[in-house]
Design a protein around this motif. Structure first.
Motif, PDB file in Angstrom:
ATOM      1  N   SER A 169     -47.192 -14.984  26.651  1.00 21.36           N
ATOM      2  CA  SER A 169     -46.324 -15.309  27.793  1.00 21.36           C
ATOM      3  C   SER A 169     -44.855 -15.250  27.398  1.00 21.36           C
ATOM      4  CB  SER A 169     -46.670 -16.691  28.339  1.00 21.36           C
ATOM      5  OG  SER A 169     -46.558 -17.680  27.330  1.00 21.36           O
ATOM      6  N   ALA A 170     -44.530 -15.788  26.227  1.00 23.82           N
ATOM      7  CA  ALA A 170     -43.145 -15.782  25.757  1.00 23.82           C
ATOM      8  C   ALA A 170     -42.669 -14.363  25.482  1.00 23.82           C
ATOM      9  CB  ALA A 170     -43.016 -16.637  24.497  1.00 23.82           C
ATOM     10  N   VAL A 171     -43.548 -13.550  24.901  1.00 24.88           N
ATOM     11  CA  VAL A 171     -43.200 -12.154  24.622  1.00 24.88           C
ATOM     12  C   VAL A 171     -42.901 -11.412  25.927  1.00 24.88           C
ATOM     13  CG1 VAL A 171     -44.090  -9.962  23.739  1.00 24.88           C
ATOM     14  CG2 VAL A 171     -44.501 -12.070  22.468  1.00 24.88           C
ATOM     15  N   SER A 172     -43.710 -11.650  26.960  1.00 20.68           N
ATOM     16  CA  SER A 172     -43.521 -10.968  28.250  1.00 20.68           C
ATOM     17  C   SER A 172     -42.183 -11.322  28.887  1.00 20.68           C
ATOM     18  CB  SER A 172     -44.660 -11.332  29.202  1.00 20.68           C
ATOM     19  OG  SER A 172     -45.882 -10.819  28.745  1.00 20.68           O
ATOM     20  N   ARG A 173     -41.774 -12.579  28.768  1.00 23.54           N
ATOM     21  CA  ARG A 173     -40.487 -12.997  29.355  1.00 23.54           C
ATOM     22  C   ARG A 173     -39.320 -12.262  28.705  1.00 23.54           C
ATOM     23  NH1 ARG A 173     -42.105 -19.369  28.766  1.00 23.54           N
ATOM     24  NH2 ARG A 173     -43.931 -19.244  30.141  1.00 23.54           N
ATOM     25  N   ILE A 174     -39.335 -12.252  27.385  1.00 23.47           N
ATOM     26  CA  ILE A 174     -38.259 -11.578  26.665  1.00 23.47           C
ATOM     27  C   ILE A 174     -38.298 -10.069  26.943  1.00 23.47           C
ATOM     28  CG2 ILE A 174     -37.327 -11.045  24.381  1.00 23.47           C
ATOM     29  CD1 ILE A 174     -36.834 -13.952  25.309  1.00 23.47           C
ATOM     30  N   GLN A 175     -39.505  -9.505  27.018  1.00 22.45           N
ATOM     31  CA  GLN A 175     -39.631  -8.069  27.278  1.00 22.45           C
ATOM     32  C   GLN A 175     -39.098  -7.707  28.664  1.00 22.45           C
ATOM     33  OE1 GLN A 175     -40.808  -6.015  24.711  1.00 22.45           O
ATOM     34  NE2 GLN A 175     -39.736  -4.547  26.010  1.00 22.45           N
ATOM     35  N   GLY A 176     -39.357  -8.563  29.648  1.00 23.75           N
ATOM     36  CA  GLY A 176     -38.835  -8.315  30.989  1.00 23.75           C
ATOM     37  C   GLY A 176     -37.326  -8.288  31.002  1.00 23.75           C
ATOM     38  N   PHE A 177     -36.710  -9.191  30.247  1.00 28.37           N
ATOM     39  CA  PHE A 177     -35.250  -9.235  30.137  1.00 28.37           C
ATOM     40  C   PHE A 177     -34.729  -7.973  29.458  1.00 28.37           C
ATOM     41  CE2 PHE A 177     -31.230 -10.292  28.192  1.00 28.37           C
ATOM     42  CZ  PHE A 177     -30.591 -11.112  29.130  1.00 28.37           C
ATOM     43  N   VAL A 178     -35.329  -7.629  28.320  1.00 25.05           N
ATOM     44  CA  VAL A 178     -34.875  -6.481  27.524  1.00 25.05           C
ATOM     45  C   VAL A 178     -35.030  -5.176  28.306  1.00 25.05           C
ATOM     46  CG1 VAL A 178     -35.365  -5.116  25.458  1.00 25.05           C
ATOM     47  CG2 VAL A 178     -35.285  -7.614  25.309  1.00 25.05           C
ATOM     48  N   ASP A 179     -36.151  -5.013  28.979  1.00 26.56           N
ATOM     49  CA  ASP A 179     -36.388  -3.776  29.733  1.00 26.56           C
ATOM     50  C   ASP A 179     -35.392  -3.606  30.867  1.00 26.56           C
ATOM     51  OD1 ASP A 179     -38.501  -3.172  28.099  1.00 26.56           O
ATOM     52  OD2 ASP A 179     -40.068  -3.691  29.545  1.00 26.56           O
TER      53      ASP A 179
END
Length: 316
Positions: A169-179
């Protein structure tokens, strides 16, 4: 007694015997269980988000006259595996798990072999075949919403990421921001650090980052406790003009949105819904009803623009 009467009597006797045997055997192999016991293990109870989920889950289970056993592995994956093995040995009727590490919950294989239903909460596991259902926020969208808000506020930014890379879940949040920012070179990620989503770990790592960089414009945090740690570090070093984003919608961060110019916003989750949905779907599984493999709860970005429409003293 003639032959016909004798046969009739034999038939009656065998019907009575068969009925009695059926009643005894049926009651033996299919006992009526009135009290169910469930096990729950969260990555840590040092986070109000999991406390709220657990309180709601417990309330729903006890409403049915059943019992919830709760364990706190304190961010130790070995301990979490031991706790699941304990649940299996107790022959619980279902397990709720919030994974510390999405790839290392080996105990779920034993739970699956024992035929125990499993619901993952807030984050899934790497092997989806080991669980019946995952209930989580739209974590990717949480990161997207924070990035979009930042881009509306600022024409450029030097950005720091606070992460917890073993949790899906934490990885997905950061990935959404980065993308969301990847095609805009004016928004640069200048540093990042692991903090396991804990305030007391986020504060020192953020202090170290601030010592390395004279210019930081934005901190994107995987959750609200790490955002609070970043804020404490920024204030302790008397740095200004740094915007902090979190994910959760905790009462603490919501009240700071109103009070502090440094808190830009939080992508709000709904732990109350998580608890209710977890209980509802576990009972559905036990009643042999189909449940979705993934239940994704929408998130909402809370900023100064809409904070007055939210309850700052409680959760969503």
């Amino acid at each position: 007694m003639d032959e016909r009467s004798r046969k009739t009597l034999y038939i009656i006797i065998w019907v009575v015997i068969a009925t009695l045997l059926g009643t005894i055997y049926g009651s033996y192999v299919t006992p009526y269980k009135t009290h169910l016991v469930f096990g729950a293990t969260y990555m840590t109870m040092n986070n109000p988000f999991y406390e709220v989920i657990n309180n709601e889950l417990k309330k729903e289970i006890e409403k049915e006259g059943d019992e919830l056993i709760v364990r706190n592995p304190e961010l130790n994956i070995d301990k979490q595996n031991e706790q699941i093995e304990e649940f299996i040995s107790k022959k619980v009727d279902g397990i709720f798990v919030n994974p510390i590490d999405s790839s290392k919950l080996t105990s779920l294989e034993s739970a699956r072999e024992a035929g125990i239903p499993i619901i993952a909460i807030d984050a899934s596991v790497e092997n989806k075949d080991l669980i019946d259902c995952v209930i989580e926020s739209d974590n990717y969208d949480a990161g997207v919403l924070c990035a979009q808000d930042m881009m509306k506020r600022m024409q450029s930014a030097d950005i720091v990421l606070l992460k917890h890379s073993t949790v899906e879940s934490a990885v997905s949040r950061i990935q959404g921001f980065v993308d969301t920012i990847k095609n805009y070179p004016q928004y640069k990620i200048i540093d990042s650090a692991e903090c396991e989503g804990q305030l007391e770990r986020a504060m020192p790592v953020m202090q170290n980052i601030l010592e390395r960089h004279s210019k930081v414009d934005v901190v994107m945090s995987l959750n609200d406790p790490s955002a609070l740690g970043a804020l404490a570090a920024i204030e302790s070093m008397k740095r200004t003009n740094i915007f902090v984003y979190g994910v959760d919608g905790t009462p603490d961060l919501k009240s700071l949105i109103k009070q502090s110019p440094l808190v830009a916003g939080t992508a709000a989750q709904s732990p109350i819904q998580f608890g209710r949905l977890a209980a509802k779907n576990m009972y559905s599984i036990l009643n042999r009803k189909d449940v979705p493999e993934i239940i994704e709860v929408p998130v909402t970005l809370i900023t100064k623009d809409n904070i007055d429409t939210f309850n700052v003293r409680g959760w969503q």
